[in-house]
Design a protein around this motif. Structure first.
Motif, PDB file in Angstrom:
ATOM      1  N   PRO A 105       5.235 -23.200 -32.373  1.00 21.62           N
ATOM      2  CA  PRO A 105       5.369 -24.321 -31.437  1.00 21.62           C
ATOM      3  C   PRO A 105       6.819 -24.712 -31.137  1.00 21.62           C
ATOM      4  N   GLN A 106       7.747 -24.333 -31.983  1.00 17.91           N
ATOM      5  CA  GLN A 106       9.155 -24.664 -31.771  1.00 17.91           C
ATOM      6  C   GLN A 106       9.776 -23.825 -30.646  1.00 17.91           C
ATOM      7  N   ILE A 107       9.137 -22.710 -30.320  1.00 19.55           N
ATOM      8  CA  ILE A 107       9.651 -21.817 -29.287  1.00 19.55           C
ATOM      9  C   ILE A 107       9.069 -22.270 -27.954  1.00 19.55           C
ATOM     10  N   LYS A 108       9.941 -22.774 -27.080  1.00 20.63           N
ATOM     11  CA  LYS A 108       9.484 -23.326 -25.806  1.00 20.63           C
ATOM     12  C   LYS A 108      10.416 -22.892 -24.680  1.00 20.63           C
ATOM     13  N   GLY A 109       9.911 -23.017 -23.468  1.00 21.24           N
ATOM     14  CA  GLY A 109      10.706 -22.833 -22.261  1.00 21.24           C
ATOM     15  C   GLY A 109      11.365 -21.474 -22.154  1.00 21.24           C
ATOM     16  N   HIS A 110      12.651 -21.502 -21.866  1.00 21.34           N
ATOM     17  CA  HIS A 110      13.437 -20.275 -21.649  1.00 21.34           C
ATOM     18  C   HIS A 110      13.420 -19.374 -22.882  1.00 21.34           C
ATOM     19  N   GLY A 117      10.251 -17.299 -23.069  1.00 23.93           N
ATOM     20  CA  GLY A 117      10.321 -16.159 -22.163  1.00 23.93           C
ATOM     21  C   GLY A 117      11.181 -15.036 -22.714  1.00 23.93           C
ATOM     22  N   GLN A 118      12.306 -15.395 -23.321  1.00 21.94           N
ATOM     23  CA  GLN A 118      13.184 -14.388 -23.929  1.00 21.94           C
ATOM     24  C   GLN A 118      12.489 -13.678 -25.089  1.00 21.94           C
ATOM     25  N   VAL A 119      11.813 -14.443 -25.935  1.00 20.46           N
ATOM     26  CA  VAL A 119      11.110 -13.855 -27.076  1.00 20.46           C
ATOM     27  C   VAL A 119      10.032 -12.891 -26.577  1.00 20.46           C
TER      28      VAL A 119
END
Length: 189
Positions: A38-43, A46-48
């Motif tokens: 959940p900590q991975i958001k937005g831009h 997309g990069q991940v």
């Protein structure tokens, strides 16, 4: 052209592509797990996802090169049937068959990801979760048949990558459990 191919250091290339395949697929799988955090958001999300996809496609290419070079290896050559039909190899049929199954699994996961928009989410997810047993098959294949698997660096690599994936998976389940608890609490209010 044949002399060029036969003159290649095939055994070194086979080993290198096998290890590179394992490591890039490990990276792709790790990034896939991290993508769900959940900590991975937005831009960043997309990069991940882009790096996850890139690592998995690259790892699959390395695995295909690892496999195809076995045909021209002069030390221990395989024929096409041994590579395509699991458990038919003259040398270590079980362990080579495990490698063949892992290769088919990788291709299946990539294919179903490519047609994801044509599949129901639950079906796609079921195929995508095959990554876990595929990784386990790849780990078994590498540790039990890899010529470098008794080397300290290889033992550390295999143990380390497995430990990281287990840890990331545990974290993923913890985040999912917290999310479910928050939904239950908010629905009870």
């Amino acid at each position: 052209m044949i002399h060029f191919l036969v003159g290649l250091p095939t055994w070194m290339l086979i080993r290198t592509f096998g290890i590179l395949s394992y490591l890039t697929l490990f990276l792709g799988m790790s990034l896939g797990i991290i993508y769900s955090f959940p900590q991975i958001k937005g831009h960043k999300k997309g990069q991940v996802l882009r790096w996850h996809t890139y690592a998995n496609v690259t790892g699959t290419c390395f695995a295909l090169l690892h496999t195809v070079l076995l045909i021209i290896d002069t030390f221990m050559p395989f024929d096409w049937a041994e590579l395509v039909i699991p458990f038919t190899a003259k040398h270590n049929p079980i362990l080579n068959g495990i490698g063949t199954l892992a290769m088919y699994g990788i291709l299946l996961v990539l294919f179903t990801t490519d047609i994801r928009n044509k599949l129901k989410r639950k079906i796609w997810l079921a195929f995508h979760l095959l990554s876990y047993p595929i990784f386990a098959l790849s780990l078994l294949h590498g540790t039990l048949i890899g010529t470098d698997s008794k080397q300290g660096w290889a033992i550390l690599m295999y143990f380390g990558t497995a430990a990281i994936l287990v840890s990331l998976t545990v974290l993923r389940f913890q985040f999912s459990a917290r999310k479910r608890q928050l939904k239950v609490r908010s629905s009870n209010l």
